[in-house]
Design an enzyme around this catalytic site. Structure first.
Site, PDB file in Angstrom:
ATOM      1  N   HIS A  17       0.835  -1.206   0.000  1.00 55.49           N
ATOM      2  CA  HIS A  17       0.000   0.000   0.000  1.00 55.49           C
ATOM      3  C   HIS A  17       0.869   1.255   0.000  1.00 55.49           C
ATOM      4  O   HIS A  17       0.610   2.209  -0.735  1.00 55.49           O
ATOM      5  CB  HIS A  17      -0.892   0.049   1.250  1.00 55.49           C
ATOM      6  N   LYS A  41     -17.948  -7.468   8.205  1.00 59.00           N
ATOM      7  CA  LYS A  41     -16.592  -7.983   8.074  1.00 59.00           C
ATOM      8  C   LYS A  41     -15.880  -7.985   9.422  1.00 59.00           C
ATOM      9  O   LYS A  41     -16.046  -7.064  10.222  1.00 59.00           O
ATOM     10  CB  LYS A  41     -15.817  -7.072   7.087  1.00 59.00           C
ATOM     11  N   ARG A  90      -1.423  -6.040  -8.379  1.00 56.33           N
ATOM     12  CA  ARG A  90      -0.295  -6.951  -8.160  1.00 56.33           C
ATOM     13  C   ARG A  90      -0.152  -7.976  -9.268  1.00 56.33           C
ATOM     14  O   ARG A  90       0.939  -8.423  -9.567  1.00 56.33           O
ATOM     15  CB  ARG A  90      -0.498  -7.709  -6.832  1.00 56.33           C
ATOM     16  N   SER A 127      -2.592  -7.850   2.855  1.00 55.40           N
ATOM     17  CA  SER A 127      -2.960  -7.742   4.273  1.00 55.40           C
ATOM     18  C   SER A 127      -3.325  -9.107   4.835  1.00 55.40           C
ATOM     19  O   SER A 127      -3.034  -9.404   5.988  1.00 55.40           O
ATOM     20  CB  SER A 127      -4.146  -6.782   4.440  1.00 55.40           C
TER      21      SER A 127
HETATM   22  P1  ADP Z   1      -9.602  -4.315  -0.189  1.00 51.36           P
HETATM   23  O1  ADP Z   1     -10.280  -4.811   1.047  1.00 51.36           O
HETATM   24  O2  ADP Z   1     -10.389  -3.316  -0.974  1.00 51.36           O
HETATM   25  O3  ADP Z   1      -8.963  -5.386  -1.059  1.00 51.36           O
HETATM   26  P2  ADP Z   1      -6.945  -3.722   0.660  1.00 51.36           P
HETATM   27  O4  ADP Z   1      -6.629  -2.928   1.882  1.00 51.36           O
HETATM   28  O5  ADP Z   1      -6.615  -5.165   0.691  1.00 51.36           O
HETATM   29  O6  ADP Z   1      -8.453  -3.457   0.399  1.00 51.36           O
HETATM   30  O7  ADP Z   1      -6.273  -3.087  -0.630  1.00 51.36           O
HETATM   31  C1  ADP Z   1      -6.474  -1.760  -1.035  1.00 51.36           C
HETATM   32  C2  ADP Z   1      -5.769  -1.514  -2.368  1.00 51.36           C
HETATM   33  O8  ADP Z   1      -4.386  -1.744  -2.242  1.00 51.36           O
HETATM   34  C3  ADP Z   1      -6.215  -2.399  -3.517  1.00 51.36           C
HETATM   35  O9  ADP Z   1      -6.171  -1.642  -4.708  1.00 51.36           O
HETATM   36  C4  ADP Z   1      -5.168  -3.459  -3.568  1.00 51.36           C
HETATM   37  O10 ADP Z   1      -5.059  -4.023  -4.869  1.00 51.36           O
HETATM   38  C5  ADP Z   1      -3.957  -2.642  -3.241  1.00 51.36           C
HETATM   39  N1  ADP Z   1      -2.871  -3.463  -2.719  1.00 51.36           N
HETATM   40  C6  ADP Z   1      -2.908  -4.304  -1.689  1.00 51.36           C
HETATM   41  N2  ADP Z   1      -1.706  -4.907  -1.499  1.00 51.36           N
HETATM   42  C7  ADP Z   1      -0.881  -4.410  -2.474  1.00 51.36           C
HETATM   43  C8  ADP Z   1       0.478  -4.650  -2.841  1.00 51.36           C
HETATM   44  N3  ADP Z   1       1.251  -5.530  -2.202  1.00 51.36           N
HETATM   45  N4  ADP Z   1       0.989  -3.961  -3.895  1.00 51.36           N
HETATM   46  C9  ADP Z   1       0.204  -3.094  -4.558  1.00 51.36           C
HETATM   47  N5  ADP Z   1      -1.089  -2.840  -4.266  1.00 51.36           N
HETATM   48  C10 ADP Z   1      -1.630  -3.483  -3.239  1.00 51.36           C
END
Ligand code: ADP
Length: 150
Positions: A17, A41, A90, A127
């Site tokens: 992120h 959730k 990703r 995450s």
């Molecule tokens: P959600 O619950 O909407 O999936 P996340 O917090 O998991 O929320 O992710 C938010 C954003 O960050 C999404 O666009 C996701 O693709 C991006 N993201 C998560 N991990 C990575 C990573 N390792 N590299 C790039 N983008 C990421």
């Protein structure tokens, strides 16, 4: 004013992120990191902790704001006068998932989605993996910004 919303659960914020956000800073006047609140959730970290980790990570960045929202992301964008949604990609699974959401959001509210491809070294970080490692007493320090470790 070019304002983008970066929506997510951030349970917790990861180095993936952070990479996307830092690379988006030059593209927008303001980025609102928006923590989505979904009553159905279950989260590992509390909303307060998730917010604190993000604020601490970007404390020096004037153009970064941190907010929470519930309901449709496009409604939050409209309320905040943001015309862009920022998302990270990703792999092709992310792409397939994001494509229909982006097309729907454009159709619903004319909000443009902007995608940044993650750096290769972060493509394995999510995450959910961080939560798995953490739950099993593994070391998450290589996966998250320092604010999460404390
Ligand atoms: P959600 O619950 O909407 O999936 P996340 O917090 O998991 O929320 O992710 C938010 C954003 O960050 C999404 O666009 C996701 O693709 C991006 N993201 C998560 N991990 C990575 C990573 N390792 N590299 C790039 N983008 C990421």
């Amino acid at each position: 004013m070019k304002r983008a919303v970066f929506p997510g659960s951030f349970d917790p914020i990861t180095l993936g992120h952070v990479d996307i956000i830092e690379r988006a800073i030059p593209l927008f006047d303001e980025i609102i990191i928006a923590i989505g609140v979904n009553a159905d959730k279950k989260y590992l970290w509390s909303l307060e902790d998730r917010m604190q980790y993000i604020k601490a990570t970007f404390s020096g960045e004037k153009s970064i704001k941190v907010k929470t929202y519930s309901g449709l992301t496009v409604d939050f964008c409209t309320a905040e006068s943001a015309r862009f949604i920022l998302r990270g990609l990703r792999n092709t699974s992310d792409f397939n998932y994001e494509q229909s959401i982006a097309q729907t959001n454009a159709g619903l509210a004319g909000i443009e989605s902007v995608f940044i491809m993650c750096a290769p070294k972060y493509s394995n970080i999510s995450s959910s993996i961080v939560r798995d490692v953490y739950r099993n007493d593994g070391d998450i320090s290589g996966l998250v910004p320092p604010a999460v470790k404390r």
